[in-house]
Write a protein that holds these residues in place. Structure first.
Motif, PDB file in Angstrom:
ATOM      1  N   ASP A   1      37.665  42.495  51.129  1.00  0.00           N
ATOM      2  CA  ASP A   1      37.452  41.107  50.722  1.00  0.00           C
ATOM      3  C   ASP A   1      36.804  41.089  49.344  1.00  0.00           C
ATOM      4  O   ASP A   1      36.078  42.008  48.970  1.00  0.00           O
ATOM      5  CB  ASP A   1      36.612  40.340  51.751  1.00  0.00           C
TER       6      ASP A   1
ATOM      7  N   GLN B   1      34.343  39.608  47.795  1.00  0.00           N
ATOM      8  CA  GLN B   1      32.887  39.724  47.623  1.00  0.00           C
ATOM      9  C   GLN B   1      32.408  41.154  47.869  1.00  0.00           C
ATOM     10  O   GLN B   1      31.625  41.701  47.088  1.00  0.00           O
ATOM     11  CB  GLN B   1      32.143  38.762  48.579  1.00  0.00           C
ATOM     12  N   THR B   2      32.899  41.773  48.934  1.00  0.00           N
ATOM     13  CA  THR B   2      32.481  43.135  49.255  1.00  0.00           C
ATOM     14  C   THR B   2      32.987  44.127  48.214  1.00  0.00           C
ATOM     15  O   THR B   2      32.241  45.008  47.774  1.00  0.00           O
ATOM     16  CB  THR B   2      32.982  43.540  50.652  1.00  0.00           C
TER      17      THR B   2
END
Length: 131
Positions: A100, A102-103
């Protein structure tokens, strides 16, 4: 008959895309991998000098001990650590995790920060071990 290919855009290139941290760290990972080849040749040169005799070894150590030599060795250390952390990041992705946005962005920044911090700590430990 018109030439359709003249109206087509050029193939996408790095200048067209917005440079996001994961893209930049991917490029840096490749660059550090290439830099490790040159650095490993320097390590091999140092080992050959160690096996060749004291005078040649002292000469090579003098080169590596100069300001420029230490700067190159510092860069080699950073490239090694950064490439290792990038490899760990890719290994995590191989498990199917961290995709994802953000990660993956956090992991990219962590790779950069971790490589800088670990390189500095390695050099501090190296200098501390000398005394």
């Amino acid at each position: 008959m018109t030439n359709v290919s003249q109206n087509r855009p050029l193939s996408p290139h790095l200048t067209i895309y917005k440079q996001i941290p994961t893209m930049v760290m991917s490029i840096v990972h490749r660059v550090t991998g290439m830099a490790l080849y040159a650095g490993t040749l320097l390590v091999a040169w140092w080992l050959v000098a160690a096996a060749s005799g004291e005078a040649y070894f002292e000469w090579v150590n003098g080169i590596f001990g100069s300001f420029l030599g230490r700067l190159v060795l510092f860069g080699y250390t950073w490239a090694l650590v950064h490439h290792m952390l990038g490899g760990i990041r890719h290994f995590i992705w191989d498990t199917g995790r961290g995709f994802d946005p953000q990660t993956s962005t956090k992991m990219a920044w962590a790779t950069l920060a971790g490589s800088i911090i670990l390189t500095i700590l390695i050099w501090i430990a190296g200098y501390a071990a000398r005394f």
